[in-house]
Write an enzyme that holds these catalytic residues in place. Structure first.
Site, PDB file in Angstrom:
ATOM      1  CB  VAL A  61      -1.025   0.036   1.158  1.00  0.00           C
ATOM      2  CG1 VAL A  61      -2.059  -1.060   1.020  1.00  0.00           C
ATOM      3  CG2 VAL A  61      -0.333   0.012   2.527  1.00  0.00           C
ATOM      4  CG  ASN A  87      -7.586  -3.268   8.607  1.00  0.00           C
ATOM      5  OD1 ASN A  87      -7.824  -2.985   9.781  1.00  0.00           O
ATOM      6  ND2 ASN A  87      -6.936  -4.367   8.258  1.00  0.00           N
ATOM      7  CB  SER A 139      -4.635   2.914  17.039  1.00  0.00           C
ATOM      8  OG  SER A 139      -4.145   2.422  18.268  1.00  0.00           O
ATOM      9  CE1 TYR A 154       0.071   1.479  14.632  1.00  0.00           C
ATOM     10  CE2 TYR A 154      -0.459   2.230  16.847  1.00  0.00           C
ATOM     11  CZ  TYR A 154      -0.775   1.480  15.729  1.00  0.00           C
ATOM     12  OH  TYR A 154      -1.937   0.735  15.700  1.00  0.00           O
ATOM     13  CB  SER A 157       0.627   6.916  11.306  1.00  0.00           C
ATOM     14  OG  SER A 157       0.412   5.799  12.151  1.00  0.00           O
ATOM     15  CE  LYS A 158      -2.724   2.976  12.856  1.00  0.00           C
ATOM     16  NZ  LYS A 158      -3.662   2.286  11.992  1.00  0.00           N
ATOM     17  CB  ILE A 187      -7.286  -6.261  18.472  1.00  0.00           C
ATOM     18  CG1 ILE A 187      -8.092  -4.961  18.687  1.00  0.00           C
ATOM     19  CG2 ILE A 187      -8.132  -7.338  17.807  1.00  0.00           C
ATOM     20  CD1 ILE A 187      -9.319  -5.060  19.547  1.00  0.00           C
TER      21      ILE A 187
HETATM   22  P1  NAD Z   1      -1.979  -7.778  11.397  1.00  0.00           P
HETATM   23  O1  NAD Z   1      -0.504  -7.626  11.356  1.00  0.00           O
HETATM   24  O2  NAD Z   1      -2.551  -9.029  11.940  1.00  0.00           O
HETATM   25  O3  NAD Z   1      -2.615  -7.486   9.945  1.00  0.00           O
HETATM   26  C1  NAD Z   1      -2.181  -6.389   9.185  1.00  0.00           C
HETATM   27  C2  NAD Z   1      -2.170  -6.777   7.706  1.00  0.00           C
HETATM   28  O4  NAD Z   1      -1.718  -5.619   6.965  1.00  0.00           O
HETATM   29  C3  NAD Z   1      -1.189  -7.918   7.407  1.00  0.00           C
HETATM   30  O5  NAD Z   1      -1.832  -8.915   6.639  1.00  0.00           O
HETATM   31  C4  NAD Z   1      -0.070  -7.255   6.623  1.00  0.00           C
HETATM   32  O6  NAD Z   1       0.528  -8.099   5.642  1.00  0.00           O
HETATM   33  C5  NAD Z   1      -0.798  -6.069   5.987  1.00  0.00           C
HETATM   34  N1  NAD Z   1       0.149  -5.021   5.631  1.00  0.00           N
HETATM   35  C6  NAD Z   1       1.092  -4.456   6.410  1.00  0.00           C
HETATM   36  N2  NAD Z   1       1.809  -3.559   5.707  1.00  0.00           N
HETATM   37  C7  NAD Z   1       1.305  -3.581   4.452  1.00  0.00           C
HETATM   38  C8  NAD Z   1       1.631  -2.903   3.254  1.00  0.00           C
HETATM   39  N3  NAD Z   1       2.649  -2.017   3.209  1.00  0.00           N
HETATM   40  N4  NAD Z   1       0.913  -3.156   2.151  1.00  0.00           N
HETATM   41  C9  NAD Z   1      -0.106  -4.053   2.171  1.00  0.00           C
HETATM   42  N5  NAD Z   1      -0.463  -4.741   3.268  1.00  0.00           N
HETATM   43  C10 NAD Z   1       0.245  -4.497   4.397  1.00  0.00           C
HETATM   44  O7  NAD Z   1      -2.474  -6.512  12.249  1.00  0.00           O
HETATM   45  P2  NAD Z   1      -3.929  -6.016  12.752  1.00  0.00           P
HETATM   46  O8  NAD Z   1      -3.813  -5.876  14.229  1.00  0.00           O
HETATM   47  O9  NAD Z   1      -5.024  -6.763  12.144  1.00  0.00           O
HETATM   48  O10 NAD Z   1      -3.874  -4.529  12.169  1.00  0.00           O
HETATM   49  C11 NAD Z   1      -4.854  -3.974  11.306  1.00  0.00           C
HETATM   50  C12 NAD Z   1      -5.018  -2.499  11.639  1.00  0.00           C
HETATM   51  O11 NAD Z   1      -5.503  -2.383  12.976  1.00  0.00           O
HETATM   52  C13 NAD Z   1      -3.730  -1.678  11.571  1.00  0.00           C
HETATM   53  O12 NAD Z   1      -3.994  -0.446  10.908  1.00  0.00           O
HETATM   54  C14 NAD Z   1      -3.389  -1.428  13.023  1.00  0.00           C
HETATM   55  O13 NAD Z   1      -2.668  -0.236  13.215  1.00  0.00           O
HETATM   56  C15 NAD Z   1      -4.778  -1.363  13.632  1.00  0.00           C
HETATM   57  N6  NAD Z   1      -4.830  -1.617  15.084  1.00  0.00           N
HETATM   58  C16 NAD Z   1      -4.494  -2.836  15.606  1.00  0.00           C
HETATM   59  C17 NAD Z   1      -4.550  -3.018  16.986  1.00  0.00           C
HETATM   60  C18 NAD Z   1      -4.174  -4.324  17.630  1.00  0.00           C
HETATM   61  O14 NAD Z   1      -4.029  -4.366  18.853  1.00  0.00           O
HETATM   62  N7  NAD Z   1      -4.024  -5.408  16.912  1.00  0.00           N
HETATM   63  C19 NAD Z   1      -4.953  -1.958  17.804  1.00  0.00           C
HETATM   64  C20 NAD Z   1      -5.289  -0.749  17.237  1.00  0.00           C
HETATM   65  C21 NAD Z   1      -5.236  -0.587  15.869  1.00  0.00           C
END
Ligand code: NAD
Length: 256
Positions: A61, A87, A139, A154, A157-158, A187
């Site tokens: 992305v 996402n 986030s 991070y 960005s959020k 999560i």
């Molecule tokens: P995850 O690592 O399980 O999934 C993220 C996915 O994004 C992965 O499949 C990865 O390959 C893909 N990705 C990463 N960089 C990429 C790129 N440059 N191009 C294309 N794909 C890319 O993580 P998640 O926890 O499911 O995260 C999803 C979103 O939720 C993120 O934006 C994260 O900041 C946000 N988030 C997560 C949490 C948490 O605790 N897990 C909390 C708050 C926010």
């Protein structure tokens, strides 16, 4: 349930965690989904599991041309676009500001924030024909929580994603496109496996003592399926008057 029958959905970061759970729920509810992720192997596995309901594009992305082309191709395969879940994201490098390299800063900002702009920019010309819903995954960090030391890129960005969502909500309201932003707390996904926490973080940490119940609601970490439920609600007709709003999904963790 067929609540999203005939709806055309694109999700970024769809191969794991929150994006994958959201893709599965949309498919279970009858939608056709276009999935974007870096991880081609996982995308192919999802495609094998869901068949014709899932279309995939393996792309980074941060690659503006690649992302534009992936959104255009998927929308063409789906025959349009009603729902976009922006996402994809990484934690990136957690380290003191003076140690954080410009490349590390750019990597996090480009993956999380610049890509949010690029994904929405690619989708608007397609979505404005019929209106629809955009949900952006931000986030608690950068919005309610600032005590994750070393996470300056991070959190920035959020925070930027929330401001962008509100600007987009007003700008796109004339096309009947709703834009909302979700702020998950902790999560259980794979995101921590790809986090680079440098030992220097110890030098800037201010000890924060949380009470025993640092996850106030049921003392549980959230699961991706709960976040997916929220994305589906915000994308549904039931949320028809909700736009420009951030929704926290953290079991009240960020209120401590
Ligand atoms: P995850 O690592 O399980 O999934 C993220 C996915 O994004 C992965 O499949 C990865 O390959 C893909 N990705 C990463 N960089 C990429 C790129 N440059 N191009 C294309 N794909 C890319 O993580 P998640 O926890 O499911 O995260 C999803 C979103 O939720 C993120 O934006 C994260 O900041 C946000 N988030 C997560 C949490 C948490 O605790 N897990 C909390 C708050 C926010």
């Amino acid at each position: 349930m067929q609540g999203f029958k005939h709806k055309r959905v694109i999700i970024t970061g769809a191969a794991s965690g929150i994006g994958r759970a959201t893709a599965e729920q949309f498919i279970q509810q009858g939608a056709q989904v276009g999935l974007i992720d870096l991880n081609e192997e996982e995308l192919v596995e999802i495609k094998q599991a869901f068949g014709d309901a899932a279309h995939i594009e393996a792309v980074d992305v941060t690659d503006s041309d690649g992302l534009q082309s992936a959104v255009t191709k998927l929308a063409s395969s789906l025959g349009g676009l009603d729902i976009l879940h922006v996402n994809a994201g990484i934690n990136g490098t957690f380290t003191p500001i003076e140690e954080l390299t410009i490349d590390e800063w750019d990597q996090t900002i480009n993956t999380n924030l610049r890509s949010t702009f690029l994904t929405v920019k690619a989708a608007v010309p397609i979505m404005k024909a019929n209106g629809g819903s955009i949900v952006i995954t931000s986030s608690v960090n950068g919005n309610r929580i600032f005590s994750n030391f070393g996470a300056s890129a991070y959190s920035t960005s959020k925070a930027g994603q929330v401001a962008f969502a509100k600007m987009a909500a007003l700008e796109l309201s004339g096309y009947n496109i709703r834009v909302n932003v979700i702020c998950p707390g902790a999560i259980a996904t794979n995101i921590d496996d790809r986090t680079d926490v440098e030992p220097e973080v110890a030098s800037i940490e201010i000890p924060v003592d949380y009470p025993e119940r640092s996850r106030p609601l049921r003392q549980e970490t959230g699961v991706p399926e709960q976040v997916a439920n929220l994305v589906l609600f915000l994308s549904s007709e039931a949320a028809g008057n909700i736009s420009g709003t951030e929704v926290y999904i953290d079991g009240a963790e960020s209120l401590l």
